[in-house]
Design a protein around this motif. Structure first.
Motif, mmCIF file in Angstrom:
data_model
loop_
_atom_site.group_PDB
_atom_site.id
_atom_site.type_symbol
_atom_site.label_atom_id
_atom_site.label_comp_id
_atom_site.label_asym_id
_atom_site.label_seq_id
_atom_site.Cartn_x
_atom_site.Cartn_y
_atom_site.Cartn_z
ATOM 1 N N GLU A 542 0.825 -1.207 0.000
ATOM 2 C CA GLU A 542 0.000 0.000 0.000
ATOM 3 C C GLU A 542 0.860 1.258 0.000
ATOM 4 O O GLU A 542 0.559 2.225 -0.707
ATOM 5 N N GLN A 543 1.920 1.262 0.797
ATOM 6 C CA GLN A 543 2.799 2.435 0.863
ATOM 7 C C GLN A 543 3.516 2.681 -0.461
ATOM 8 O O GLN A 543 3.660 3.822 -0.910
ATOM 9 N N VAL A 544 3.972 1.620 -1.107
ATOM 10 C CA VAL A 544 4.742 1.753 -2.341
ATOM 11 C C VAL A 544 3.832 1.929 -3.549
ATOM 12 O O VAL A 544 4.260 2.441 -4.583
ATOM 13 N N ALA A 545 2.562 1.541 -3.424
ATOM 14 C CA ALA A 545 1.615 1.563 -4.535
ATOM 15 C C ALA A 545 2.096 0.666 -5.665
ATOM 16 O O ALA A 545 2.112 1.051 -6.842
ATOM 17 N N ALA A 546 2.528 -0.535 -5.292
ATOM 18 C CA ALA A 546 3.022 -1.510 -6.262
ATOM 19 C C ALA A 546 2.137 -2.734 -6.236
ATOM 20 O O ALA A 546 1.538 -3.062 -5.211
ATOM 21 N N ASP A 547 2.051 -3.432 -7.391
ATOM 22 C CA ASP A 547 1.283 -4.666 -7.430
ATOM 23 C C ASP A 547 2.175 -5.892 -7.261
ATOM 24 O O ASP A 547 1.689 -7.021 -7.201
ATOM 25 N N ALA A 548 3.504 -5.690 -7.197
ATOM 26 C CA ALA A 548 4.449 -6.771 -6.952
ATOM 27 C C ALA A 548 5.746 -6.167 -6.445
ATOM 28 O O ALA A 548 6.104 -5.043 -6.810
ATOM 29 N N LEU A 549 6.451 -6.924 -5.593
ATOM 30 C CA LEU A 549 7.737 -6.466 -5.067
ATOM 31 C C LEU A 549 8.701 -7.634 -5.002
ATOM 32 O O LEU A 549 8.302 -8.793 -4.800
ATOM 33 N N ALA A 550 9.981 -7.310 -5.160
ATOM 34 C CA ALA A 550 11.019 -8.321 -5.050
ATOM 35 C C ALA A 550 11.239 -8.683 -3.588
ATOM 36 O O ALA A 550 11.009 -7.868 -2.683
ATOM 37 N N VAL A 551 11.696 -9.905 -3.352
ATOM 38 C CA VAL A 551 12.055 -10.377 -2.014
ATOM 39 C C VAL A 551 13.565 -10.561 -1.991
ATOM 40 O O VAL A 551 14.116 -11.272 -2.848
ATOM 41 N N VAL A 552 14.240 -9.921 -1.038
ATOM 42 C CA VAL A 552 15.693 -10.057 -0.899
ATOM 43 C C VAL A 552 16.003 -10.758 0.414
ATOM 44 O O VAL A 552 15.180 -10.766 1.339
#
Length: 587
Positions: A542-552
């Protein structure tokens, strides 16, 4: 060969019982009854041991209680709590070297760990509580009762490999049986298990908790340790006009509960800031409690015997006020210095004293003269305990079962609700959940939120579909990832550290000669790590307004280990939430 047979037979019996308990809920009722009887035996044993400690350490008559005594030997009153505090401090310091972790409380176990507790830790806490109460510290025994019974229930349930929700119910059964047996009040015990340990009332769990509370209470009675009802003068009827004052007393109880809880915390912080070694703090607190005990023995122990002996005795106003202040100070110092125990028992006695203080203030009002002070003592008893413990229905049923008066119970219910609302509005915690908050545990009840912590990014992530270098040219990127082939691609730098994310559709229409992937990257410095739980991941989306994010792997090495989409995280969260709702409803 002969020695292996018993183990094999025991293993087969466990397997049969496990299969029966999982297949037929009637067998879960049998387990609840067994846990209740075991809890009742534990309560009786603890009462017998602490009673003998009181008799021999303070030279009490057989069956006498510390707090109800008219006077005690002054030298023993000073030295026994201090000496006992020193022994407790040393034992705690030694144990902290071998078992540094904090023992899991039944509320915490049900909220975070699916009902899983250590029986060894529970026995340690129970012994520490017995020692604290036995040497006269102003703490209650409810922590020892509930901890031991819940730990035993958890151990039994784990041995049978019960389902998560069934194990949580069994832990609630253990605590309910212990409190029901301690007060000779099965309904009080049942709602203690529901309101405090399980955190939610459902028809799917209520029968088992009630069965356990009844079994625990009957077992304690059969062993000769049942608590008699309160002997107190109560009115047959209460005029409607009196309920306004009863509600005011409930609010006063809520405010007093906040002061007592805050006071214990401030004293604990003061001890930490003082530089006094932790092992020496209970000894110093023992001296303080002993000095207060020289003024009045009512300052010592839980105050349970004094409550029964003096609830219907009319003392002068300033004497009752003095008893209240001394007892509150003794309880706060005992808890703040590290004596083991709770404020449940002490809050009942303090509430009765507060009710009498309130009745004394109302004594000058002619239209209240016909209401006996005992009514306000019972109302104050339950109101202050509801503020500190956090269970209005628990305290209402305690009043009903202790007084056998439906009239007084109605007044108690009104005051308990007013007290609870006041405490929640101005403070937000009961004493147990307040201490969890100070430790950083994110819980306010026994409601199961452990599944949220268990549903981590590491469990939800998928492998990254494509990873490219940030210095790759857009022309090469278009040839390697045609438009429509993938929705997103992860970008790394020369050291293979996460750099950002690029969207192939955007790259397909980008213009300009010599441009690189790095020129179109999004979400730089925005990523997930495997240890995040699902709620933290959803907040990040919600904060980033992204529909996908990488996992590190972590924020230091930044090695890409996977990818999580917001849609997948929401679906998994909804599936788990629906599963928990079905478990609670019994579907």
């Amino acid at each position: 060969m002969s020695e292996a047979l018993p183990d094999s037979a025991w293993s087969q019996a466990l397997q049969r019982l496990r299969a029966l308990a999982r297949a037929d809920e009637a067998w879960l009722a049998v387990l609840a009854a067994g846990v209740g009887m075991a809890a009742g035996c534990g309560v009786a044993a603890v009462n017998a041991i602490t009673g003998l400690m009181h008799i021999y350490l303070f030279l009490l008559p057989q069956g006498g209680g510390i707090s109800e005594a008219a006077r005690l030997p002054p030298l023993r009153v000073l030295l026994v709590p201090a000496g006992g505090g020193l022994v407790l401090g040393v034992i705690t310091a030694v144990l902290s070297r071998f078992r540094p972790r904090v023992p899991v409380d039944p509320i915490e176990a049900n909220a975070l760990y699916g009902g899983r507790m250590s029986l060894t830790d529970s026995i340690v806490v129970t012994v520490q509580t017995m020692l604290s109460n036995g040497v006269g510290a102003s703490v209650g025994m409810e922590a020892g009762y509930a901890q031991f019974a819940a730990g035993l229930a958890s151990k039994f349930g784990q041995a049978l490999r019960l389902r998560r929700n069934d194990l949580r119910v069994l832990v609630g059964c253990g605590a309910a049986a212990a409190i029901g047996g301690a007060f000779n009040a099965p309904l009080c015990g049942a709602f203690y298990g529901i309101e405090l340990i399980m955190g939610v009332y459902t028809m799917a769990s209520l029968p088992y908790v009630v069965i356990a509370a009844l079994a625990g209470t009957l077992t304690v009675q059969a062993l000769g340790f049942g608590t008699p009802p309160l002997t107190v003068t109560l009115p047959q009827t209460i005029p409607d006009s009196a309920y306004v004052l009863i509600l005011v007393l409930g609010v006063v109880c809520g405010l007093a509960g906040i002061v007592i809880m805050r006071g214990a915390t401030l004293i604990e912080a003061g001890f930490r800031a003082s530089g006094i070694p932790p092992w020496a703090r209970p000894a110093l607190a023992g001296l303080v409690v002993g000095a207060l005990g020289c003024i009045t023995p009512k300052a010592m122990s839980s105050g349970h015997s004094a409550l029964h002996a003096y609830i219907d005795v009319n003392y002068p106003f300033f004497m009752v006020l003095g008893f209240f202040v001394i007892k509150a100070l003794a309880s706060a110092v005992s808890i703040g210095a590290g004596f083991r125990g709770g404020l449940f028992f002490a809050s009942l006695f303090l509430g009765a004293l507060l009710g009498k203080v309130f009745a004394g203030l109302l004594g000058v009002m002619p239209f209240m003269a016909h209401l006996p002070p005992g009514l306000f003592a019972v109302v104050g008893m339950s109101g202050l305990a509801a503020s500190v413990v956090g269970g209005p229905m628990t305290m209402t049923f305690l009043a009903l079962e202790s007084t056998r008066s439906f009239t007084a119970t109605m007044a108690v219910l009104a005051a308990a609700i007013a007290s609870t609302l006041t405490t929640r509005r101005l403070f937000g915690y009961s004493f147990a959940t307040w201490r969890f908050h100070l430790r950083g545990a994110p819980i306010r009840s026994g409601v199961d939120i452990g599944w949220v912590r268990a549903l981590t990014v590491g469990r939800m992530m998928r492998s990254a579909p494509k990873i490219v270098q940030s210095e790759m040219s857009l022309a090469d990127f278009r040839r390697e990832v045609p438009a429509g082939a993938l929705a997103r691609v992860i970008v790394v730098d020369e050291q293979a550290r996460y750099a950002g994310m690029i969207y192939p559709p955007e790259a397909a229409v980008a213009t300009g000669e010599g441009r690189k992937v790095a020129d179109l990257m999004h979400h730089q410095g925005r990523f997930l790590v495997p240890g995040m739980n699902v709620r933290e991941a959803l907040d990040t989306f919600e904060q980033v307004a992204a529909d996908a994010l990488a996992v590190v792997d972590d924020a230091e090495h930044m090695k890409v280990v996977g990818l999580v989409t917001e849609q997948h995280a929401l679906r998994r969260y909804s599936e788990e939430l629906d599963r928990r709702h079905r478990e609670i409803s019994g579907a």
